[in-house]
Design a protein around this motif. Structure first.
Motif, mmCIF file in Angstrom:
data_model
loop_
_atom_site.group_PDB
_atom_site.id
_atom_site.type_symbol
_atom_site.label_atom_id
_atom_site.label_comp_id
_atom_site.label_asym_id
_atom_site.label_seq_id
_atom_site.Cartn_x
_atom_site.Cartn_y
_atom_site.Cartn_z
ATOM 1 N N ALA A 55 10.154 30.517 -23.369
ATOM 2 C CA ALA A 55 8.848 29.938 -23.697
ATOM 3 C C ALA A 55 7.766 30.514 -22.794
ATOM 4 C CB ALA A 55 8.893 28.418 -23.565
ATOM 5 N N LEU A 56 8.061 30.656 -21.504
ATOM 6 C CA LEU A 56 7.089 31.230 -20.577
ATOM 7 C C LEU A 56 6.787 32.683 -20.940
ATOM 8 C CD1 LEU A 56 5.350 30.842 -18.080
ATOM 9 C CD2 LEU A 56 7.333 31.484 -16.687
ATOM 10 N N ALA A 57 7.796 33.429 -21.330
ATOM 11 C CA ALA A 57 7.591 34.821 -21.746
ATOM 12 C C ALA A 57 6.679 34.891 -22.971
ATOM 13 C CB ALA A 57 8.932 35.483 -22.041
ATOM 14 N N GLN A 58 6.855 33.962 -23.900
ATOM 15 C CA GLN A 58 5.991 33.923 -25.084
ATOM 16 C C GLN A 58 4.551 33.586 -24.705
ATOM 17 O OE1 GLN A 58 7.952 31.165 -27.694
ATOM 18 N NE2 GLN A 58 9.381 32.694 -28.468
ATOM 19 N N ILE A 59 4.371 32.665 -23.781
ATOM 20 C CA ILE A 59 3.028 32.300 -23.318
ATOM 21 C C ILE A 59 2.352 33.508 -22.670
ATOM 22 C CG2 ILE A 59 1.745 30.906 -21.631
ATOM 23 C CD1 ILE A 59 3.901 28.687 -22.174
ATOM 24 N N ILE A 60 3.097 34.215 -21.822
ATOM 25 C CA ILE A 60 2.548 35.394 -21.142
ATOM 26 C C ILE A 60 2.212 36.481 -22.148
ATOM 27 C CG2 ILE A 60 3.109 37.267 -19.538
ATOM 28 C CD1 ILE A 60 4.770 35.128 -17.977
ATOM 29 N N GLU A 102 17.183 28.860 -19.810
ATOM 30 C CA GLU A 102 16.851 29.941 -20.742
ATOM 31 C C GLU A 102 15.704 29.577 -21.682
ATOM 32 O OE1 GLU A 102 18.842 32.855 -24.089
ATOM 33 O OE2 GLU A 102 20.133 31.557 -22.908
ATOM 34 N N VAL A 103 15.715 28.367 -22.215
ATOM 35 C CA VAL A 103 14.663 27.967 -23.155
ATOM 36 C C VAL A 103 13.288 27.982 -22.468
ATOM 37 C CG1 VAL A 103 14.909 25.470 -22.793
ATOM 38 C CG2 VAL A 103 14.067 26.332 -24.984
ATOM 39 N N TRP A 104 13.238 27.588 -21.202
ATOM 40 C CA TRP A 104 11.974 27.602 -20.447
ATOM 41 C C TRP A 104 11.522 29.034 -20.182
ATOM 42 C CZ3 TRP A 104 7.469 26.356 -19.119
ATOM 43 C CH2 TRP A 104 6.885 26.783 -17.926
#
Length: 86
Positions: free
Chosen positions: A71-76, A66-68
């Motif tokens: 984080a990926l959603a925030q980067i996108i 979930e944490v990954w």
């Protein structure tokens, strides 16, 4: 892959000399794949044990942690602010 396999086997045998436990992590991979799981989790484990080691641990990739994913959603989301649709 044959050259890489031989090199990996040599490295694991050298590590097995005097080492009983070894953990392997693949920081450049964000998801496990069958080939890597087999090469490291099965083949590398076999070579390490043959070299005298007692336990080889393959640390899993981030996969769907979930944490990954967050984080990926925030980067996108951050990158999409600068993207243009042509």
């Amino acid at each position: 892959h044959l050259g890489q396999a031989r090199q990996s086997r040599t490295n694991l045998q050298a590590l097995g000399e005097g080492k009983q436990k070894l953990a392997i992590i693949c920081p450049s991979f964000v998801a496990d794949c069958l080939e890597t799981l087999h090469e490291l989790g099965v083949e590398a484990n076999r070579h390490f044990l043959q070299a005298g080691g007692s336990a080889l641990t393959l640390v899993p990739c981030l996969n769907d942690e979930e944490v990954w994913v967050r984080a990926l959603a925030q980067i996108i989301a951050a990158a999409s602010k600068f993207a243009t649709l042509d």
